[in-house]
Scaffold this motif. Structure first.
Motif, mmCIF file in Angstrom:
data_model
loop_
_atom_site.group_PDB
_atom_site.id
_atom_site.type_symbol
_atom_site.label_atom_id
_atom_site.label_comp_id
_atom_site.label_asym_id
_atom_site.label_seq_id
_atom_site.Cartn_x
_atom_site.Cartn_y
_atom_site.Cartn_z
ATOM 1 N N UNK A 22 15.747 -17.184 2.107
ATOM 2 C CA UNK A 22 14.584 -17.192 1.209
ATOM 3 C C UNK A 22 13.282 -16.967 1.979
ATOM 4 N N UNK A 23 13.248 -17.481 3.210
ATOM 5 C CA UNK A 23 12.055 -17.278 4.033
ATOM 6 C C UNK A 23 11.884 -15.797 4.351
ATOM 7 N N UNK A 24 13.004 -15.117 4.643
ATOM 8 C CA UNK A 24 12.927 -13.685 4.918
ATOM 9 C C UNK A 24 12.408 -12.913 3.701
ATOM 10 N N UNK A 25 12.853 -13.316 2.518
ATOM 11 C CA UNK A 25 12.394 -12.641 1.305
ATOM 12 C C UNK A 25 10.901 -12.854 1.086
ATOM 13 N N UNK A 26 10.408 -14.066 1.362
ATOM 14 C CA UNK A 26 8.986 -14.339 1.187
ATOM 15 C C UNK A 26 8.145 -13.530 2.176
ATOM 16 N N UNK A 27 8.599 -13.481 3.425
ATOM 17 C CA UNK A 27 7.861 -12.692 4.428
ATOM 18 C C UNK A 27 7.857 -11.213 4.045
ATOM 19 N N UNK A 28 9.011 -10.729 3.589
ATOM 20 C CA UNK A 28 9.091 -9.322 3.194
ATOM 21 C C UNK A 28 8.203 -9.031 1.986
ATOM 22 N N UNK A 29 8.105 -9.980 1.064
ATOM 23 C CA UNK A 29 7.268 -9.771 -0.119
ATOM 24 C C UNK A 29 5.786 -9.712 0.259
ATOM 25 N N UNK A 30 5.354 -10.607 1.143
ATOM 26 C CA UNK A 30 3.963 -10.582 1.597
ATOM 27 C C UNK A 30 3.665 -9.287 2.350
ATOM 28 N N UNK A 31 4.588 -8.881 3.217
ATOM 29 C CA UNK A 31 4.397 -7.631 3.956
ATOM 30 C C UNK A 31 4.365 -6.430 3.021
ATOM 31 N N UNK A 32 5.144 -6.487 1.943
ATOM 32 C CA UNK A 32 5.153 -5.382 0.984
ATOM 33 C C UNK A 32 3.802 -5.239 0.300
ATOM 34 N N UNK A 33 3.217 -6.355 -0.130
ATOM 35 C CA UNK A 33 1.906 -6.287 -0.784
ATOM 36 C C UNK A 33 0.829 -5.789 0.188
ATOM 37 N N UNK A 34 0.900 -6.246 1.437
ATOM 38 C CA UNK A 34 -0.067 -5.757 2.415
ATOM 39 C C UNK A 34 0.080 -4.271 2.681
ATOM 40 N N UNK A 35 1.324 -3.814 2.838
ATOM 41 C CA UNK A 35 1.553 -2.385 3.063
ATOM 42 C C UNK A 35 1.167 -1.563 1.843
ATOM 43 N N UNK A 36 1.383 -2.116 0.650
ATOM 44 C CA UNK A 36 1.013 -1.397 -0.569
ATOM 45 C C UNK A 36 -0.502 -1.211 -0.659
ATOM 46 N N UNK A 37 -1.259 -2.243 -0.295
ATOM 47 C CA UNK A 37 -2.721 -2.121 -0.310
ATOM 48 C C UNK A 37 -3.195 -1.103 0.720
ATOM 49 N N UNK A 38 -2.629 -1.163 1.927
ATOM 50 C CA UNK A 38 -3.017 -0.194 2.959
ATOM 51 C C UNK A 38 -2.650 1.225 2.549
ATOM 52 N N UNK A 39 -1.497 1.378 1.907
ATOM 53 C CA UNK A 39 -1.082 2.708 1.459
ATOM 54 C C UNK A 39 -2.022 3.254 0.396
ATOM 55 N N UNK A 40 -2.410 2.408 -0.550
ATOM 56 C CA UNK A 40 -3.328 2.864 -1.588
ATOM 57 C C UNK A 40 -4.666 3.310 -1.030
ATOM 58 N N UNK A 41 -5.199 2.552 -0.080
ATOM 59 C CA UNK A 41 -6.480 2.927 0.520
ATOM 60 C C UNK A 41 -6.374 4.230 1.307
ATOM 61 N N UNK A 42 -5.283 4.388 2.045
ATOM 62 C CA UNK A 42 -5.131 5.602 2.848
ATOM 63 C C UNK A 42 -4.897 6.828 1.968
ATOM 64 N N UNK A 43 -4.089 6.681 0.931
ATOM 65 C CA UNK A 43 -3.850 7.809 0.027
ATOM 66 C C UNK A 43 -5.144 8.208 -0.680
ATOM 67 N N UNK A 44 -5.931 7.228 -1.074
ATOM 68 C CA UNK A 44 -7.208 7.532 -1.724
ATOM 69 C C UNK A 44 -8.137 8.293 -0.781
#
Length: 456
Positions: free
Chosen positions: A1-23
């Protein structure tokens, strides 16, 4: 469960960075930003599949998307963006794009259709235990090419920065950050790290790519030296003609000292990017001006004494004879004055026409740089006879530089000027294509002074 939580936080961070870079990539339309956007999308999809797999269990779809995004697309397109940013030859950049697209398509098909082996659970699967030899070979090849390209580009940038290359010095830190991101991507997808460290490596790589990409984009709005027109024109876009207007002589100082010419520095040993746009002039046909049309002889002046006195005497409508204004003669106005037949012509003159095709939306930033360059050249290069930047009617993204030099030595000295090197380096991010036309002047024929006409 800890791995899933870390992966979820990393996913949101990567998603924000991706949106800014694509824009930003959509706004600036720079090829290296587009390539790094593919890397960000691949890393984000891989982290999302990890988060879902840790919570619900991995399956064939999640594993394949994870490997395609992080192990294949991530490092390969990251290296492509690095080459696009650093390489100074079109052939190198074209070859990198051709190889990356071809390799991605071939590996994509094989990684999607190749059968998997073993069983998948909620733990992070290792590629060596799930794929056969051919997919693993393609992944290893992608990692090897990416590492070589990233390390090579970083080394070249550091070497150029040590030679006091200004552009390389500005790109050194962003290039190092992106290279570190590539190392993290390769480390997180090899299957050697435990799940939490692999997730952190991929999430950190996404953040480093975004931060490095933002550091490579110059911001001209706050650049010192381009806000010289005051708040009165703050809301008006720069056109590139502000510095070329006639000076206000009423407010000019009475005893203003002339600007000292900038001495030409010693040419560097390495060939800089600007030299590609200003190559040594090649032999070309002489550019000659047509002979002026012959002027008709002026009619003889009217002599009233030949007809006798007017018996009616002068009337109210008669007045003194008004002489016809003489046509302008003498030396030509402007920087070419005195270069006609009396001034000896331009037997050794040479010139150049440079046509810039700009990226959409970058016209104002380019015009600000061009205006600064025109002003500096006019004040610091006495042997540069004409140096002007023109807009093209009906072509808002095109700019034309017309340049005329006294001789080859003046042309060579102009190409070594630091203000020209600065312009070439800072305007690169605004230019889509450049076309250079070399001119060589023979004994330039200029119009002769027109004779004065006598009044009636």
């Amino acid at each position: 469960m800890v791995d899933a939580l870390i992966a979820l936080v990393a996913t949101f961070g990567a998603l924000a960075a991706t949106g800014l870079l694509v824009q930003r990539a959509y706004k600036d339309r720079l090829l290296y930003l587009i390539a790094w956007s593919f890397t960000q999308v691949g890393l984000t999809l891989a982290l999302l599949c990890m988060a879902i797999g840790f919570m619900a269990g991995f399956n064939g779809l999640f594993f394949r998307v994870m490997e395609l995004g992080a192990a294949l697309i991530g490092p390969v397109w990251l290296a492509l963006g690095m080459i696009e940013l650093i390489a100074r030859y079109v052939q190198v950049r074209f070859g990198a794009w051709l190889f990356t697209i071809s390799y991605t398509v071939v590996a994509l098909v094989i990684l999607l259709v190749d059968p998997l082996k073993g069983s998948l659970h909620k733990s992070l699967p290792k590629p060596s235990a799930t794929y056969d030899a051919l997919p693993l070979l393609l992944i290893d090849g992608a990692h090897l090419v990416a590492v070589i390209a990233l390390v090579g580009c970083t080394g070249v940038t550091a070497w150029l920065a040590s030679k006091r290359d200004r552009e390389a010095g500005e790109l050194l830190i962003p290039v190092a950050l992106v290279a570190l991101a590539g190392v993290l991507v390769v480390s997180g997808t090899r299957g050697f790290l435990p799940a939490p460290l692999a997730i952190i490596a991929l999430g950190g790589a996404a953040g480093l790519v975004w931060y490095g990409a933002m550091r490579t984009i110059p911001v001209y709005e706050d650049d010192e030296g381009y806000d010289e027109y005051g708040e009165e024109y703050a809301d008006e876009p720069a056109t590139g003609y502000e510095e070329q207007a006639y000076p206000d002589r009423a407010h000019a100082p009475a005893h203003a000292a002339p600007a000292e010419p900038v001495p030409a520095p010693t040419p560097p040993g390495d060939q800089r990017r600007g030299e590609l746009r200003f190559p040594d002039p090649a032999p070309a046909e002489e550019l000659r001006f047509p002979d002026p049309p012959a002027l008709e002889p002026a009619p003889a002046a009217f002599d009233p004494s030949a007809f006798g006195a007017d018996p009616a005497g002068p009337t109210s409508v008669d007045g003194p004879a008004v002489p016809e204004p003489a046509l302008p003669g003498g030396a030509l106005a402007g920087p070419l004055g005195g270069l006609g037949p009396a001034g000896g012509g331009l037997p050794d003159g040479c010139g150049q026409i440079t046509v810039y095709t700009l990226l959409d939306g970058r016209e104002s930033a380019f015009d600000a740089l061009a205006a600064e360059l025109v002003r500096t050249v006019r004040s610091a290069e006495p042997d540069t006879l004409v140096f002007a930047c023109h807009e093209v009617v009906g072509g808002p993204t095109q700019r034309i530089f017309y340049q005329l030099f006294r001789d080859e030595n003046a042309f060579a000295a102009h190409r070594r000027q630091p203000h020209l090197q600065r312009f070439l380096g800072e305007s690169r991010t605004h230019v889509l294509a450049t076309n250079v036309i070399e001119l060589r002047l023979g004994a330039a024929k200029l119009p002769l002074p027109a004779p004065d006409r006598q009044g009636r």
